[in-house]
Design an enzyme around this catalytic site. Structure first.
Site, PDB file in Angstrom:
ATOM      1  N   ARG A  48       0.918  -1.265   0.067  1.00 50.35           N
ATOM      2  CA  ARG A  48       0.235   0.137  -0.008  1.00 50.35           C
ATOM      3  C   ARG A  48       0.825   1.184   0.043  1.00 50.35           C
ATOM      4  O   ARG A  48       0.307   2.262  -0.229  1.00 50.35           O
ATOM      5  CB  ARG A  48      -1.053  -0.071   1.079  1.00 50.35           C
ATOM      6  CG  ARG A  48      -1.848   1.186   1.297  1.00 50.35           C
ATOM      7  CD  ARG A  48      -3.091   0.837   1.999  1.00 50.35           C
ATOM      8  NE  ARG A  48      -2.774   0.545   3.369  1.00 50.35           N
ATOM      9  CZ  ARG A  48      -2.174   1.211   4.182  1.00 50.35           C
ATOM     10  NH1 ARG A  48      -2.007   2.392   4.049  1.00 50.35           N
ATOM     11  NH2 ARG A  48      -1.705   0.470   5.658  1.00 50.35           N
ATOM     12  N   TYR A 102     -14.616  11.106 -19.602  1.00 49.33           N
ATOM     13  CA  TYR A 102     -15.149   9.570 -19.197  1.00 49.33           C
ATOM     14  C   TYR A 102     -16.208   9.344 -18.222  1.00 49.33           C
ATOM     15  O   TYR A 102     -16.285  10.172 -17.138  1.00 49.33           O
ATOM     16  CB  TYR A 102     -13.937   8.867 -18.927  1.00 49.33           C
ATOM     17  CG  TYR A 102     -14.097   7.461 -18.347  1.00 49.33           C
ATOM     18  CD1 TYR A 102     -14.330   6.369 -19.240  1.00 49.33           C
ATOM     19  CD2 TYR A 102     -14.153   6.992 -16.906  1.00 49.33           C
ATOM     20  CE1 TYR A 102     -14.641   4.809 -18.910  1.00 49.33           C
ATOM     21  CE2 TYR A 102     -14.513   5.761 -16.712  1.00 49.33           C
ATOM     22  CZ  TYR A 102     -14.683   4.896 -17.520  1.00 49.33           C
ATOM     23  OH  TYR A 102     -14.838   3.463 -17.013  1.00 49.33           O
ATOM     24  N   ASP A 174      -6.192  12.947 -18.800  1.00 52.22           N
ATOM     25  CA  ASP A 174      -6.458  11.613 -18.895  1.00 52.22           C
ATOM     26  C   ASP A 174      -5.984  11.408 -20.445  1.00 52.22           C
ATOM     27  O   ASP A 174      -6.671  11.518 -21.337  1.00 52.22           O
ATOM     28  CB  ASP A 174      -7.938  11.339 -18.733  1.00 52.22           C
ATOM     29  CG  ASP A 174      -8.396   9.848 -18.744  1.00 52.22           C
ATOM     30  OD1 ASP A 174      -7.489   9.144 -19.372  1.00 52.22           O
ATOM     31  OD2 ASP A 174      -9.330   9.438 -18.029  1.00 52.22           O
ATOM     32  N   LYS A 199      -6.810  -0.339 -20.257  1.00 55.32           N
ATOM     33  CA  LYS A 199      -7.167  -0.210 -21.673  1.00 55.32           C
ATOM     34  C   LYS A 199      -5.878  -0.192 -22.508  1.00 55.32           C
ATOM     35  O   LYS A 199      -5.236  -1.391 -22.139  1.00 55.32           O
ATOM     36  CB  LYS A 199      -7.422   1.338 -21.866  1.00 55.32           C
ATOM     37  CG  LYS A 199      -8.856   1.869 -21.031  1.00 55.32           C
ATOM     38  CD  LYS A 199      -9.874   0.899 -21.446  1.00 55.32           C
ATOM     39  CE  LYS A 199     -11.248   1.063 -19.810  1.00 55.32           C
ATOM     40  NZ  LYS A 199     -11.355   2.457 -19.608  1.00 55.32           N
TER      41      LYS A 199
HETATM   42  C1  LIG Z   1     -11.781   3.193 -18.598  1.00 53.50           C
HETATM   43  C2  LIG Z   1     -11.402   4.668 -18.442  1.00 53.50           C
HETATM   44  C3  LIG Z   1     -11.047   5.162 -17.337  1.00 53.50           C
HETATM   45  C4  LIG Z   1     -11.424   4.344 -15.883  1.00 53.50           C
HETATM   46  O1  LIG Z   1     -10.652   3.469 -15.680  1.00 53.50           O
HETATM   47  P1  LIG Z   1     -10.824   1.953 -14.718  1.00 53.50           P
HETATM   48  O2  LIG Z   1      -9.558   1.303 -14.969  1.00 53.50           O
HETATM   49  O3  LIG Z   1     -12.108   1.392 -15.446  1.00 53.50           O
HETATM   50  O4  LIG Z   1     -11.089   2.481 -13.405  1.00 53.50           O
HETATM   51  C5  LIG Z   1     -11.010   6.634 -17.029  1.00 53.50           C
HETATM   52  N1  LIG Z   1     -10.544   7.206 -18.344  1.00 53.50           N
HETATM   53  C6  LIG Z   1     -10.807   6.633 -19.287  1.00 53.50           C
HETATM   54  C7  LIG Z   1     -10.685   7.501 -20.775  1.00 53.50           C
HETATM   55  C8  LIG Z   1     -11.265   5.455 -19.718  1.00 53.50           C
HETATM   56  O5  LIG Z   1     -11.449   4.822 -20.949  1.00 53.50           O
END
Ligand SMILES: *Cc1c(COP(=O)(O)O)cnc(C)c1O
Length: 389
Positions: A48, A102, A174, A199
């Site tokens: 952690r 998102y 992001d 992703k």
């Molecule tokens: C999937 C996604 C997230 C969230 O991620 P998780 O791993 O599902 O928590 C945030 N931003 C974008 C652009 C995403 O595609």
């Protein structure tokens, strides 16, 4: 391994790896311990605290891929996003965010921020001017996502970074959709880069993870909150993610190629009304994309011509799977209206330009001819035959 002057794919494969001194194995050994003997007064290893051997090794690789000094790896993209936001915002502060976020991030803001007394404003116009107008004396963070979901709109990263610097505001992006292969926002002056590693970094639809990349100073500020929130990633999954990232470059380069080919083919197709892909010259933000992206990514959206039912079309696809997530080596498709943006009202969707017949395609690494054929046969099954005269 000193990868100092080496290229992207070499960093993907080797940077940060743990040497197997004992058996000379080819890959990083995995250390699953949650308990480590004290090495000295300062080092307390504990999962952690984000400092197990595997966590530290992979952090180095991810930081290097995004041209940052340091990084932290989280249990999900949302853990990375929420922890980072709460590290830079407190009661009475204000954040400016783009409208097309998102869904999970939008939910976090809309459901949690009011409870904590954090003010927020959304920007509808995706221009630097639009962001500037929303800045207040208590604005601490500007948050962007480009290319955005699902219409792949592009925001000029450098202009936003410049605007924020003039106003002493921290910038967060992001970068999930672009991946570090196609876009390194730190080079344009962005302070903090976030990934849902679920992703492209993971890439095989079998890992939930997140990452934050920034300067040592910012990462330390995020770490102080992260150890309290407890969103670290298990070492087994860290190790899986290291394995995945070895092929990140070649996977995404292939996805870029496939997506560009498909986008061009769909654009010319008589049964397709519209295609959204930043790599197309016809995309309204193509020139900005060209400035800041080295490839245009594996995500595209399209609308079928009127009279071709999108849900029926989706059901007829054989190779391309209907799926909520994205960025795997396999191609997947979804209807934003029915899934990712279902919680929005029709009016809110219209405001963002999301039509009911819109389909978002995450292009995989399959042969592009097979993907085209799958789309073609599904269209033919669903298309209402023209009346014979
Ligand atoms: C999937 C996604 C997230 C969230 O991620 P998780 O791993 O599902 O928590 C945030 N931003 C974008 C652009 C995403 O595609």
């Amino acid at each position: 391994m000193n990868t100092k002057n080496m290229g992207f794919n070499t960093i993907c494969t080797h940077h940060g790896e743990i040497k197997d001194e004992q058996f000379k194995g080819a890959i990083s050994p995995i250390y699953m311990s949650t308990s480590y003997a004290f090495e000295g007064v300062d080092v307390k290893r504990y999962p952690r605290y984000f400092n197990t051997p595997n966590q530290e090794a992979l952090s180095k690789k991810i930081a290097k891929l995004e041209k940052g000094e340091s990084s932290l790896i989280f249990g999900s993209g949302m853990a990375a996003i929420s922890t980072t936001l709460f590290a830079f915002l407190q009661k009475g502060d204000h954040i400016v965010l783009q409208r097309t976020l998102y869904g999970g991030t939008a939910n976090l803001i809309n459901e949690e921020f009011k409870k904590h007394g954090i003010e927020f404003s959304y920007v509808d116009a995706q221009t630097p001017e639009g962001f500037k107008q929303k800045i207040q004396p208590n604005t601490k963070v500007i948050y962007i996502e480009t290319p955005s979901n699902p219409l792949l709109t592009i925001i000029d990263i450098k202009s936003i970074a410049d605007l924020a610097k003039e106003n002493n505001i921290v910038t967060i992006i992001d970068n999930t959709f672009a991946s570090p292969v196609n876009q390194n926002p730190i080079l344009f002056g962005i302070d903090i880069v976030i990934h849902s590693a679920t992703k492209y970094l993971g890439g095989h639809s079998d890992i939930l993870a997140g990452a934050v990349i920034s300067s040592e100073k910012n990462i330390d500020q995020i770490f102080q909150v992260a150890k309290n929130f407890g969103g670290s990633l298990s070492d087994f999954t860290v190790w899986m993610l290291e394995r995945s990232i070895k092929t990140l470059g070649i996977r995404v380069q292939r996805q870029n190629k496939n997506a560009l080919k498909l986008a061009k083919w769909l654009k010319k197709h008589e049964d397709i009304a519209r295609v959204y892909y930043p790599g197309l010259k016809s995309h309204p933000d193509h020139e900005i994309a060209k400035k800041q992206m080295t490839g245009y990514g594996g995500m595209l959206s399209f609308e079928l011509k009127e009279g071709i039912d999108a849900s029926k079309f989706q059901k007829e696809l054989k190779l391309i799977k209907s799926s909520m997530s994205l960025a795997g080596v396999e191609s997947t498709i979804l209807s934003p209206t029915l899934t990712s943006h279902a919680l929005l009202t029709e009016e809110e969707r219209n405001l963002q330009g999301i039509k009911d017949g819109l389909l978002r395609l995450s292009v995989g690494i399959e042969e592009k001819e097979d993907l085209m054929q799958d789309i073609q046969q599904a269209i033919e099954k669903v298309k209402v035959p023209e009346l014979e005269h």
